[in-house]
Motif scaffolding. Sequence first.
Motif, short mmCIF file in Angstrom:
data_model
loop_
_atom_site.label_atom_id
_atom_site.label_comp_id
_atom_site.label_asym_id
_atom_site.label_seq_id
_atom_site.Cartn_x
_atom_site.Cartn_y
_atom_site.Cartn_z
N SER A 96 0.83 -1.10 0.08
CA SER A 96 0.04 0.17 0.01
C SER A 96 1.02 1.19 -0.13
O SER A 96 2.07 1.25 0.29
N VAL A 97 0.36 2.35 -0.56
CA VAL A 97 1.21 3.47 -0.46
C VAL A 97 0.59 4.32 0.67
O VAL A 97 -0.66 4.60 1.19
N PRO A 98 1.22 4.38 1.95
CA PRO A 98 1.20 5.26 3.20
C PRO A 98 0.28 6.56 2.80
O PRO A 98 0.70 7.34 1.96
N VAL A 99 -0.52 6.68 3.74
CA VAL A 99 -1.42 7.94 4.01
C VAL A 99 -2.37 7.94 3.00
O VAL A 99 -3.67 8.30 3.36
N VAL A 100 -2.31 7.63 1.62
CA VAL A 100 -3.50 7.81 0.70
C VAL A 100 -4.26 6.44 0.72
O VAL A 100 -5.16 6.44 0.20
N GLY A 101 -3.54 5.53 1.00
CA GLY A 101 -4.61 4.14 1.06
C GLY A 101 -4.51 3.54 -0.08
O GLY A 101 -5.45 2.56 -0.32
N HIS A 102 -3.71 3.77 -1.20
CA HIS A 102 -3.83 3.11 -2.59
C HIS A 102 -3.25 1.80 -2.43
O HIS A 102 -2.32 1.53 -1.58
N GLN A 103 -3.66 0.73 -2.95
CA GLN A 103 -3.33 -0.75 -3.20
C GLN A 103 -2.11 -1.00 -4.34
O GLN A 103 -2.14 -0.61 -5.38
N THR A 104 -1.12 -1.65 -3.91
CA THR A 104 -0.10 -2.03 -4.92
C THR A 104 0.11 -3.65 -4.92
O THR A 104 -0.14 -4.25 -3.77
N ALA A 105 0.44 -4.04 -5.87
CA ALA A 105 0.87 -5.73 -6.14
C ALA A 105 2.04 -5.51 -7.29
O ALA A 105 2.05 -4.48 -8.13
N ALA A 106 2.99 -6.56 -7.36
CA ALA A 106 3.73 -6.48 -8.32
C ALA A 106 4.12 -8.14 -8.86
O ALA A 106 4.19 -8.97 -7.89
N LEU A 107 4.01 -8.16 -10.20
CA LEU A 107 4.42 -9.51 -10.65
C LEU A 107 5.89 -9.41 -11.27
O LEU A 107 6.08 -8.47 -11.90
N LYS A 108 6.60 -10.36 -10.81
CA LYS A 108 7.91 -10.29 -11.52
C LYS A 108 8.00 -11.64 -12.55
O LYS A 108 7.41 -12.73 -12.14
#
Length: 182
Positions: free
Chosen positions: A80-92
């Motif tokens: 997640s991106v702190p403060v704004v609450g956006h979500q992340t994920a990454a595929l390698k």
Amino acid sequence: MKSFQNKTKLLIVLSLVAGFSFQCEKKEEDNSDLLALAAVGSLFSSAGDCNVSAPPRSSINTWSSSITANGTATVSKIGSVPVVGHQTAALKITAKNGTNVAISGNTFVIVYQTSACPLASSTRTGFTTTSLSDTTAEFTNSYTVSGSGSINFTVANDYYIFLYAIPSRGQAASVTYTVTGL
């Protein structure tokens, strides 16, 4: 009598001065508890373990451990991106010419040609897309998957497929993917 009053006043003043001087004694503060608390706090509120450059929103520090893409699976919010609450994920992925990644979900998709963090420069080369919308106005070199789409790699290399979701827009960094042609 006047002398006694003067001596009493002097004694009271000296007592007050002495009392205040004891109150103003320099105290050495023990910061060890504060330092320990700051160290523990930094573990749980760190900016992240992977710096992702996603202009024009500048750099994003995120806890986004990558998942090595292989076969069929679902990847959910891993960061997640702190403060704004956006979500992340990454595929390698280590792609060959002809490797295809089919994606189902609702999120931004940004591709980086690299084998490790930081994810410095996104790219639009080395692959073609199907049913992904161009959203470069949001993030440089970004796409949006709304439903399903795919990325077909035409250049063998190491890549990260970074997923960035803004929940207030109905997005989620939860996608199902299928990798073929490895």
